[in-house]
Write a protein that holds these residues in place. Sequence first.
Motif, PDB file in Angstrom:
ATOM      1  N   ASP A 108       0.842  -1.195   0.000  1.00 22.42           N
ATOM      2  CA  ASP A 108       0.000   0.000   0.000  1.00 22.42           C
ATOM      3  C   ASP A 108       0.878   1.246   0.000  1.00 22.42           C
ATOM      4  OD1 ASP A 108      -1.850   1.985   0.298  1.00 22.42           O
ATOM      5  OD2 ASP A 108      -2.813   1.154   2.089  1.00 22.42           O
ATOM      6  N   SER A 109       1.103   1.786  -1.197  1.00 17.67           N
ATOM      7  CA  SER A 109       1.968   2.963  -1.328  1.00 17.67           C
ATOM      8  C   SER A 109       1.285   4.262  -0.936  1.00 17.67           C
ATOM      9  CB  SER A 109       2.488   3.072  -2.771  1.00 17.67           C
ATOM     10  OG  SER A 109       3.379   2.018  -3.047  1.00 17.67           O
ATOM     11  N   SER A 110      -0.004   4.189  -0.574  1.00 15.53           N
ATOM     12  CA  SER A 110      -0.703   5.399  -0.128  1.00 15.53           C
ATOM     13  C   SER A 110      -0.340   5.741   1.317  1.00 15.53           C
ATOM     14  CB  SER A 110      -2.216   5.214  -0.261  1.00 15.53           C
ATOM     15  OG  SER A 110      -2.696   4.230   0.656  1.00 15.53           O
ATOM     16  N   LYS A 111       0.170   4.756   2.045  1.00 16.93           N
ATOM     17  CA  LYS A 111       0.599   5.013   3.424  1.00 16.93           C
ATOM     18  C   LYS A 111       1.948   5.702   3.428  1.00 16.93           C
ATOM     19  CE  LYS A 111      -1.673   0.932   5.459  1.00 16.93           C
ATOM     20  NZ  LYS A 111      -1.432  -0.336   6.169  1.00 16.93           N
ATOM     21  N   LYS A 112       2.214   6.442   4.493  1.00 17.03           N
ATOM     22  CA  LYS A 112       3.538   7.040   4.631  1.00 17.03           C
ATOM     23  C   LYS A 112       4.587   5.930   4.728  1.00 17.03           C
ATOM     24  CE  LYS A 112       2.332  11.430   6.851  1.00 17.03           C
ATOM     25  NZ  LYS A 112       2.465  12.248   8.077  1.00 17.03           N
ATOM     26  N   PRO A 113       5.717   6.093   4.061  1.00 18.35           N
ATOM     27  CA  PRO A 113       6.757   5.053   4.114  1.00 18.35           C
ATOM     28  C   PRO A 113       7.528   5.077   5.426  1.00 18.35           C
ATOM     29  CG  PRO A 113       7.524   6.904   2.819  1.00 18.35           C
ATOM     30  CD  PRO A 113       6.091   7.212   3.189  1.00 18.35           C
ATOM     31  N   ILE A 114       8.330   4.055   5.594  1.00 15.64           N
ATOM     32  CA  ILE A 114       9.234   3.934   6.741  1.00 15.64           C
ATOM     33  C   ILE A 114      10.665   3.963   6.204  1.00 15.64           C
ATOM     34  CG2 ILE A 114      10.078   2.323   8.511  1.00 15.64           C
ATOM     35  CD1 ILE A 114       7.116   1.471   8.851  1.00 15.64           C
ATOM     36  N   GLY A 115      11.577   4.579   6.933  1.00 17.03           N
ATOM     37  CA  GLY A 115      12.968   4.652   6.505  1.00 17.03           C
ATOM     38  C   GLY A 115      13.915   4.035   7.514  1.00 17.03           C
ATOM     39  N   LEU A 116      14.798   3.181   7.018  1.00 13.19           N
ATOM     40  CA  LEU A 116      15.862   2.613   7.850  1.00 13.19           C
ATOM     41  C   LEU A 116      17.188   3.123   7.308  1.00 13.19           C
ATOM     42  CD1 LEU A 116      14.647  -1.090   8.205  1.00 13.19           C
ATOM     43  CD2 LEU A 116      14.172   0.849   9.707  1.00 13.19           C
ATOM     44  N   THR A 117      18.000   3.698   8.158  1.00 12.98           N
ATOM     45  CA  THR A 117      19.216   4.339   7.672  1.00 12.98           C
ATOM     46  C   THR A 117      20.419   4.024   8.553  1.00 12.98           C
ATOM     47  OG1 THR A 117      20.218   6.470   7.092  1.00 12.98           O
ATOM     48  CG2 THR A 117      18.672   6.460   8.932  1.00 12.98           C
ATOM     49  N   SER A 118      21.571   4.005   7.923  1.00 15.70           N
ATOM     50  CA  SER A 118      22.858   3.835   8.602  1.00 15.70           C
ATOM     51  C   SER A 118      23.887   4.603   7.779  1.00 15.70           C
ATOM     52  CB  SER A 118      23.251   2.356   8.684  1.00 15.70           C
ATOM     53  OG  SER A 118      22.267   1.593   9.343  1.00 15.70           O
ATOM     54  N   HIS A 119      25.133   4.571   8.190  1.00 17.08           N
ATOM     55  CA  HIS A 119      26.200   5.184   7.384  1.00 17.08           C
ATOM     56  C   HIS A 119      27.364   4.209   7.307  1.00 17.08           C
ATOM     57  CE1 HIS A 119      29.005   6.194  10.734  1.00 17.08           C
ATOM     58  NE2 HIS A 119      27.901   6.285  11.451  1.00 17.08           N
ATOM     59  N   TYR A 120      28.146   4.338   6.227  1.00 16.53           N
ATOM     60  CA  TYR A 120      29.230   3.367   6.057  1.00 16.53           C
ATOM     61  C   TYR A 120      30.621   3.999   6.124  1.00 16.53           C
ATOM     62  CZ  TYR A 120      29.624   4.702   1.042  1.00 16.53           C
ATOM     63  OH  TYR A 120      29.804   5.367  -0.152  1.00 16.53           O
ATOM     64  N   ASP A 121      30.704   5.307   6.344  1.00 20.13           N
ATOM     65  CA  ASP A 121      32.020   5.896   6.586  1.00 20.13           C
ATOM     66  C   ASP A 121      32.430   5.630   8.030  1.00 20.13           C
ATOM     67  OD1 ASP A 121      29.938   7.726   7.377  1.00 20.13           O
ATOM     68  OD2 ASP A 121      31.480   9.275   7.656  1.00 20.13           O
ATOM     69  N   VAL A 122      33.712   5.660   8.273  1.00 22.68           N
ATOM     70  CA  VAL A 122      34.232   5.367   9.614  1.00 22.68           C
ATOM     71  C   VAL A 122      35.266   6.419   9.998  1.00 22.68           C
ATOM     72  CG1 VAL A 122      33.869   2.876   9.375  1.00 22.68           C
ATOM     73  CG2 VAL A 122      36.085   3.858   8.730  1.00 22.68           C
ATOM     74  N   VAL A 123      35.572   6.472  11.290  1.00 23.81           N
ATOM     75  CA  VAL A 123      36.605   7.409  11.756  1.00 23.81           C
ATOM     76  C   VAL A 123      37.983   6.783  11.577  1.00 23.81           C
ATOM     77  CG1 VAL A 123      35.087   8.538  13.412  1.00 23.81           C
ATOM     78  CG2 VAL A 123      36.441   6.561  14.137  1.00 23.81           C
ATOM     79  N   PRO A 124      39.009   7.614  11.424  1.00 25.44           N
ATOM     80  CA  PRO A 124      40.362   7.062  11.299  1.00 25.44           C
ATOM     81  C   PRO A 124      40.867   6.491  12.624  1.00 25.44           C
ATOM     82  CG  PRO A 124      40.429   9.468  11.323  1.00 25.44           C
ATOM     83  CD  PRO A 124      38.977   9.077  11.294  1.00 25.44           C
ATOM     84  N   HIS A 186      27.405   8.616   3.457  1.00 25.71           N
ATOM     85  CA  HIS A 186      28.843   8.337   3.324  1.00 25.71           C
ATOM     86  C   HIS A 186      29.726   9.311   4.093  1.00 25.71           C
ATOM     87  CE1 HIS A 186      28.447  11.569   0.281  1.00 25.71           C
ATOM     88  NE2 HIS A 186      29.741  11.763   0.467  1.00 25.71           N
ATOM     89  N   ASP A 187      29.123  10.280   4.827  1.00 28.04           N
ATOM     90  CA  ASP A 187      29.969  11.258   5.528  1.00 28.04           C
ATOM     91  C   ASP A 187      29.400  11.645   6.887  1.00 28.04           C
ATOM     92  OD1 ASP A 187      27.788  12.685   4.552  1.00 28.04           O
ATOM     93  OD2 ASP A 187      28.954  14.503   4.185  1.00 28.04           O
ATOM     94  N   GLU A 188      28.732  10.716   7.546  1.00 24.34           N
ATOM     95  CA  GLU A 188      28.142  11.018   8.852  1.00 24.34           C
ATOM     96  C   GLU A 188      29.193  11.494   9.841  1.00 24.34           C
ATOM     97  OE1 GLU A 188      26.792  10.329  13.000  1.00 24.34           O
ATOM     98  OE2 GLU A 188      28.478   9.403  11.948  1.00 24.34           O
ATOM     99  N   GLU A 189      30.379  10.907   9.784  1.00 28.69           N
ATOM    100  CA  GLU A 189      31.423  11.267  10.746  1.00 28.69           C
ATOM    101  C   GLU A 189      31.933  12.686  10.549  1.00 28.69           C
ATOM    102  OE1 GLU A 189      31.771   9.532  13.181  1.00 28.69           O
ATOM    103  OE2 GLU A 189      31.401   7.434  12.700  1.00 28.69           O
ATOM    104  N   ASN A 190      31.616  13.292   9.402  1.00 29.74           N
ATOM    105  CA  ASN A 190      31.980  14.689   9.152  1.00 29.74           C
ATOM    106  C   ASN A 190      30.762  15.614   9.159  1.00 29.74           C
ATOM    107  OD1 ASN A 190      34.715  14.270   9.026  1.00 29.74           O
ATOM    108  ND2 ASN A 190      34.825  14.165   6.805  1.00 29.74           N
ATOM    109  N   GLY A 191      29.630  15.127   9.673  1.00 33.49           N
ATOM    110  CA  GLY A 191      28.460  15.978   9.795  1.00 33.49           C
ATOM    111  C   GLY A 191      27.314  15.667   8.855  1.00 33.49           C
ATOM    112  N   GLY A 192      27.579  14.888   7.801  1.00 36.10           N
ATOM    113  CA  GLY A 192      26.504  14.457   6.906  1.00 36.10           C
ATOM    114  C   GLY A 192      26.041  15.482   5.897  1.00 36.10           C
ATOM    115  N   ASP A 193      26.793  16.555   5.690  1.00 34.64           N
ATOM    116  CA  ASP A 193      26.338  17.608   4.782  1.00 34.64           C
ATOM    117  C   ASP A 193      26.299  17.173   3.319  1.00 34.64           C
ATOM    118  OD1 ASP A 193      25.987  19.356   6.886  1.00 34.64           O
ATOM    119  OD2 ASP A 193      27.984  20.232   6.710  1.00 34.64           O
TER     120      ASP A 193
END
Length: 481
Positions: A108-124, A186-193
Motif C-alpha cells: 500500500d503505497s498510499s501510506k507514509k513510508p518507513i525509513g531505515l538508515t545507517s552510514h558506512y564511513d568510519v573514523v580514522p 557516506h559522511d556522517e562522521e563529518n556531519g553528513g552535509d
Amino acid sequence: MLKKIIFAILGIVIVFAGVTLYFTMSAKTKQPKAQQQNFKIDEDKAIKNLSTAVTFKTISQEKEKDINYEYFKEFQQFLKDTYPEIYKQLEYKEINDYSMIFKWSGKDSSKKPIGLTSHYDVVPVAKGTEVKWQEDAFSGAVDEKYIWGRGTLDDKVGVIGTLEAVDYLLKEGFVPPQDLYLFFGHDEENGGDAGAAEITKYFKNNMIQFEYIMDEGGAIVNNMVPGVEDPVGVIGVAEKGSATIMLSVEGSGGHSSQPKNKTTIGRLSAAIAALEEQQFTASIAGPTKELFEYTAPEMSFGYKYVFENQWLFKPIIKKILLGKPATAAVTRTTIAPTIFKAGDKGNILPEFAEAQINIRVMPGDTFNSLKKQVNAIIDDKHVKVTITGNEASAVSSSTSRGFKMIQQAAINTNDQTIIAPYIMIGASDSKHYSKISDDAYRFLPIEMEDDGLERMHGTNERVEKVAYMKAIQFYIDLMKQ
C-alpha cells in the motif's frame, strides 16, 4: 495534648507511607511481552559479509583532500556483488556519488513510508594507537567470539545488518505492507552535509514524508540505569544539539612587569571557572523523565520507591544523576572548554584573549536562554559572549506505532532487556532526516560489551558475533511488523 500530637504525627507518617508505597507498588510495566521468532539465517555468510565490509577503508578524514573515495566506490561495488537480488528487486539511486537510496515498494503505497538508515564511513585510527589493536583495524578478522575492525559498531554493522535482513526477506517472497526505504550516508562522521543532507533534499523535492525513520544511536547496555539489573536498550527520541560558546576579552596590553589587577587572561579564566563551577540548570524532564518512567517499574525495590515518587525525591534523584558525567549529561546542557587562545610572547600582556566552549544543548534550551544564563553566571561586562551551532532536535513520540514496533522487535530478539526512550547526547544523521519524518528514532540493536561505547571511536572496535546475529534478526522482525 502530647498524645494528640504523637497520634497526629503517626497519622501523617502512616498516610505518607501509604501514599508512597501505593505509587511504588501500583507501577505497571511499559515493556511488551517477547514474541519468540525463528529466523534461519546463514550465520557464516552474514559474518563473512560484515568481515569483508570492514576491509574497505571508507574513512572520513577531517580534510576533504585526504579522503580516498576509491574505497567508497569499491565498497559500493562490493554491495552490488554481494546482494544482487536487492539491486534487482528494489529501486536504487545514488546521491552525490557515494550515498545510496533503495526503495522497496510495499503493498500500500498510499501510506507514509518507513525509513531505515545507517552510514558506512568510519573514523580514522588515532595516530600512535595502531600497535594497541589486537587485530588490524581494517582486517575484518574473525575469531571464536568477535568480528574485529572499524565499522563493526559504527556503523557498517547497521548497513550490512539491514541488507542481510532484506536479502533474507526477499528470498522468502516477503512484501512490506507499505513502502520501505533504505538509505546509507557516506559522511556522517563529518556531519553528513554531503550525504544525509542531500538525501533529505531528495526526499523533500519528491514530497516524501516518512511515518518514522530509524537511525543509529542508543544501544543495549549493561549497568546503565541505577537499580536495573537487566540490560537496558535505549531508543533515542531526540538528540542534543552541538554548539560553540565563544568568550572573548579585549583590554590594554603592555609589559608583563607592570600587570593590572585583571588581565585579559585573568578575566577569561575567571569566566570559565565560574561556568564550570555553576553549570547550566539541571532538570528531569522530557526524554530523561520518560527514561525513568519506562525503567522505574523494573528497578529493585529501594530505587523503585525513590523513582516512582519523583514528586518527593526529585532533589535526591537529581543528585544521583549529577554524580556521574554520563548521567549528568542527560539532565542538562553540558559545558566543555576545549580551546584557549591568548598571547604570543612570554613578557607581553595580551590585548586579546578568547576561549571556545563546546556545549551539548538539551531540548527546550535556546541560544537566547543559554546566553542569558552565561552572562548571569560570568557577571563580567568585559567578557563578550556569542553562541553558534545547532540547537537540540525535536522530541519524537514514545507512544507512536513506530516506537512500539522498534521496542517490540528489540525485546523479541533480546528478551531479557528493558527498552526505554532517552535523549541521545551525541549527534547522528538524524539531525537531517528529522526534517522529513513525523518521528525520528536512534537505535543500534547491538548489545554492547561493558566497554563497547569506548571502542566505537577508540581502539579495538569489535562486535560479538552473537550480538550481530541478533541485530539481523531485529531488522527482519521490524520489517515483518
